[in-house]
Enzyme design. Structure first.
Site, PDB file in Angstrom:
ATOM      1  CE  LYS A  40      -1.797   2.874   2.682  1.00 19.82           C
ATOM      2  NZ  LYS A  40      -1.755   4.039   1.768  1.00 19.82           N
ATOM      3  CB  CYS A  46      13.013   8.733   8.514  1.00 21.32           C
ATOM      4  SG  CYS A  46      13.573   7.551   7.306  1.00 21.32           S
ATOM      5  CD  GLU A  58      13.211   0.494   9.396  1.00 23.62           C
ATOM      6  OE1 GLU A  58      13.754   1.425  10.045  1.00 23.62           O
ATOM      7  OE2 GLU A  58      13.639  -0.674   9.407  1.00 23.62           O
ATOM      8  CD  GLU A 102      10.347  12.446  11.324  1.00 23.40           C
ATOM      9  OE1 GLU A 102       9.221  11.972  11.535  1.00 23.40           O
ATOM     10  OE2 GLU A 102      11.267  11.811  10.784  1.00 23.40           O
ATOM     11  CB  THR A 107       6.876   7.916  15.801  1.00 19.86           C
ATOM     12  OG1 THR A 107       8.222   7.774  15.310  1.00 19.86           O
ATOM     13  CG2 THR A 107       6.793   7.273  17.178  1.00 19.86           C
TER      14      THR A 107
HETATM   15  P1  NDP Z   1       1.967   8.501   7.823  1.00 17.71           P
HETATM   16  O1  NDP Z   1       2.720   7.771   8.860  1.00 17.71           O
HETATM   17  O2  NDP Z   1       0.581   8.934   8.083  1.00 17.71           O
HETATM   18  O3  NDP Z   1       1.882   7.631   6.469  1.00 17.71           O
HETATM   19  C1  NDP Z   1       2.708   6.554   6.133  1.00 17.71           C
HETATM   20  C2  NDP Z   1       1.882   5.435   5.483  1.00 17.71           C
HETATM   21  O4  NDP Z   1       0.956   4.907   6.422  1.00 17.71           O
HETATM   22  C3  NDP Z   1       1.035   5.923   4.295  1.00 17.71           C
HETATM   23  O5  NDP Z   1       0.960   4.891   3.321  1.00 17.71           O
HETATM   24  C4  NDP Z   1      -0.322   6.136   4.944  1.00 17.71           C
HETATM   25  O6  NDP Z   1      -1.379   6.079   4.016  1.00 17.71           O
HETATM   26  C5  NDP Z   1      -0.358   4.957   5.906  1.00 17.71           C
HETATM   27  N1  NDP Z   1      -1.306   5.108   7.004  1.00 17.71           N
HETATM   28  C6  NDP Z   1      -1.797   6.250   7.560  1.00 17.71           C
HETATM   29  N2  NDP Z   1      -2.663   5.959   8.544  1.00 17.71           N
HETATM   30  C7  NDP Z   1      -2.735   4.618   8.631  1.00 17.71           C
HETATM   31  C8  NDP Z   1      -3.461   3.714   9.443  1.00 17.71           C
HETATM   32  N3  NDP Z   1      -4.282   4.133  10.395  1.00 17.71           N
HETATM   33  N4  NDP Z   1      -3.298   2.385   9.262  1.00 17.71           N
HETATM   34  C9  NDP Z   1      -2.458   1.923   8.318  1.00 17.71           C
HETATM   35  N5  NDP Z   1      -1.749   2.730   7.490  1.00 17.71           N
HETATM   36  C10 NDP Z   1      -1.868   4.076   7.653  1.00 17.71           C
HETATM   37  O7  NDP Z   1       2.809   9.711   7.390  1.00 17.71           O
HETATM   38  P2  NDP Z   1       2.253  11.067   6.742  1.00 17.71           P
HETATM   39  O8  NDP Z   1       2.310  10.886   5.319  1.00 17.71           O
HETATM   40  O9  NDP Z   1       0.936  11.462   7.283  1.00 17.71           O
HETATM   41  O10 NDP Z   1       3.313  12.098   7.274  1.00 17.71           O
HETATM   42  C11 NDP Z   1       3.164  12.675   8.573  1.00 17.71           C
HETATM   43  C12 NDP Z   1       4.489  12.839   9.234  1.00 17.71           C
HETATM   44  O11 NDP Z   1       5.065  11.549   9.438  1.00 17.71           O
HETATM   45  C13 NDP Z   1       5.538  13.569   8.423  1.00 17.71           C
HETATM   46  O12 NDP Z   1       5.395  14.930   8.537  1.00 17.71           O
HETATM   47  C14 NDP Z   1       6.799  13.044   9.040  1.00 17.71           C
HETATM   48  O13 NDP Z   1       7.079  13.730  10.217  1.00 17.71           O
HETATM   49  C15 NDP Z   1       6.460  11.634   9.340  1.00 17.71           C
HETATM   50  N6  NDP Z   1       6.881  10.676   8.293  1.00 17.71           N
HETATM   51  C16 NDP Z   1       7.987   9.953   8.496  1.00 17.71           C
HETATM   52  C17 NDP Z   1       8.426   9.093   7.521  1.00 17.71           C
HETATM   53  C18 NDP Z   1       9.647   8.306   7.687  1.00 17.71           C
HETATM   54  O14 NDP Z   1      10.233   7.894   6.700  1.00 17.71           O
HETATM   55  N7  NDP Z   1      10.035   8.035   8.899  1.00 17.71           N
HETATM   56  C19 NDP Z   1       7.754   8.955   6.237  1.00 17.71           C
HETATM   57  C20 NDP Z   1       6.558   9.752   6.124  1.00 17.71           C
HETATM   58  C21 NDP Z   1       6.180  10.572   7.131  1.00 17.71           C
HETATM   59  P3  NDP Z   1      -1.984   7.399   3.301  1.00 17.71           P
HETATM   60  O15 NDP Z   1      -0.935   8.433   3.315  1.00 17.71           O
HETATM   61  O16 NDP Z   1      -2.333   6.919   1.967  1.00 17.71           O
HETATM   62  O17 NDP Z   1      -3.181   7.787   4.093  1.00 17.71           O
END
Ligand code: NDP
Length: 453
Positions: A152, A261, A227, A354, A207
């Protein structure tokens, strides 16, 4: 429908059907159906198919890089490097099916042996910052170990993942082995986490969402690797090659517009050299080329979305100590200039959370003990760097820092052949390198009696 937006222009570049619970269940069912056949493919044949997939991805590398650059807003040169890494990741794990070794263990009365068995259907949830790269870190070891996958991608960046599904079929992988779901995390992602036929979730993202995934997985005792976020320290000691440290510090935070990250967003500098360091840093930040992702010379593009830009801007209050500010284009696009805050305290909000944008904090420290103390004063522990010419000090500091990956006199974090992952709230488990395979297999012990009794 999902409208896919190009962050540099704010234009819609694709519209796709949005997958919900029904589509998720159907994808899991396809993966479940394909599992027995895929695990039965002989190790050399599975290896050959993964090589063919790597070849096919390499053939499509140009288009994939352009799609990624447009959809994420990342510089085309970076996007090309990332697709190269994707190809390398599939090649690296193509060697794995024939090397998934077990052990024989001396026991009385018979022969004891261990096997690494695949888990079954594995759910892979990936973010928008490195869409195909992070997907490949999960898909390649999962397939090599004999699992089938439901991937996904983030709703913001589904395009290259959908291409991967198509290319996998083109390369000859059986139908149902690689399934891609373009749907929202709160619906499709959540359903994957809850689904009784999904054996494991491998997640990269925030996180906060990671916590929910760990919680949701508990109901079916799913295996989980996470991660998550980071707030990594880039520690610059006074005896370092300051010019080199300052020249490489900006891209260690501002690459991918800070949406990384591993971003070294806390730059810890020994107090006696802070002024000299900032002077050198300013030169590099001023020279940064921020603009059109498709321009070969661009080093930094826009942020992923208007929401992300708003979130990043919230860290810059009117009295924020902005020491250096680069440039960014005007007009359409989610632009944000590279920004350095100095001097900062590690207790400031911008140094604790972050930001996921091009904002760095410079935090002075007095000595080695204080540098380690500040570096460890965070809930995260993903990455980091140490700059010094004193080898013993470098190794002492590297061992003392609570982090999964750290580089000495370098700001690199990730290699296909070495383990990557976090301490503390930066996650659980490791990706890449030889260790990732452990997270896509179960260890089985078999005892074969050779004597009566
Ligand atoms: P998220 O953690 O929300 O998204 C990461 C993935 O998880 C996406 O595919 C998202 O889907 C999915 N997801 C979201 N909610 C759920 C859920 N309840 N159950 C299962 N899967 C879920 O990151 P964001 O894109 O919202 O970014 C927010 C913040 O997270 C950033 O500003 C940053 O600080 C951090 N982040 C950190 C990352 C890293 O590499 N460590 C990567 C991305 C973000 P969808 O987006 O399609 O809803």
């Amino acid at each position: 429908m999902i409208e896919v937006v190009e962050p540099a222009t704010e234009q819609v570049i694709a519209e796709l059907p949005r997958a919900g619970v029904e589509e998720t269940d159907a994808a899991v069912a396809r993966a479940k159906q394909a599992f027995e056949g895929w695990r039965a493919v002989s190790p050399p044949d599975r290896a050959a198919l993964l090589h063919r997939l790597a070849d096919a991805l390499e053939e499509h590398a140009g288009e994939l890089a352009t799609t990624e650059a447009r959809n994420v807003g990342k510089p085309i040169a970076d996007a090309r490097d990332e697709i190269e890494m994707v190809v390398h990741t599939f090649r690296y794990y193509a060697a794995a099916p024939e090397r998934l070794l077990g052990q024989t263990i001396p026991v009385p009365g018979g022969v004891d042996m261990t096997f690494r068995e695949p888990l079954g259907v594995v759910g892979l949830i990936v973010p928008w910052n490195f869409p195909l790269t992070i997907a490949s870190w999960k898909v390649a070891p999962a397939l090599a170990a004999g699992n089938t996958v439901v991937l996904k991608p983030a709703e913001l960046t589904p395009l290259t993942a959908l291409e991967l599904e198509r290319i996998a079929l083109e390369a000859g992988l059986p139908e149902g082995v690689v399934n891609v779901l373009a749907g929202p995390g709160s619906v499709a992602g959540k359903r994957l986490v809850e689904h009784p036929d999904v054996a494991k979730i491998a997640f990269t993202g925030s996180t906060e969402v990671g916590r929910g995934i760990a919680e949701g997985s508990a109901a079916t005792i799913k295996r989980v690797t996470l991660e998550l976020g980071g707030k990594s320290a880039n520690i610059v000691f006074a005896d370092a090659d300051l010019e080199r440290a300052a020249a490489s510090a900006p891209l260690a935070v501002f690459a991918n517009a800070g949406q990384d990250c591993c971003a070294r967003s806390r730059i810890l500098v020994e107090r006696s050299v802070v002024d000299r360091f900032l002077e050198a840093l300013e030169e590099t930040v001023d020279d940064m080329r921020v603009g059109d992702p498709l321009d070969e010379a661009t080093q930094m593009g826009p942020l992923i979305s208007a929401d992300q830009r708003e979130k990043v801007a919230s860290f810059l209050s009117d009295d924020a100590p902005v020491a250096i500010r680069g440039t960014a284009p005007d007009g359409p696009g989610y632009w944000f200039p590279p920004t350095v805050l100095a001097p900062m305290s590690n207790s400031d909000r911008a140094a604790r959370e972050e930001i996921f944008g091009p904002v760095a904090c410079v935090i002075p420290f007095a000595d080695e003990r204080e540098a380690v103390e500040i570096a460890n004063d965070t809930i995260y522990g993903l990455s980091g760097s140490i700059w010094t010419r004193d080898g013993a000090k470098a190794l002492r500091t590297a061992r003392a820092i609570e982090t999964g990956v750290i580089s000495i006199n370098s700001n690199t974090s990730v290699r296909v052949s070495t383990p990557f992952g976090g301490f503390k709230q930066s996650g659980v488990g490791r990706e890449l390198g030889p260790d990732a395979l452990e997270h896509y297999t179960e260890l089985k012990n078999v005892f074969y009696a050779t004597e009566d009794g």
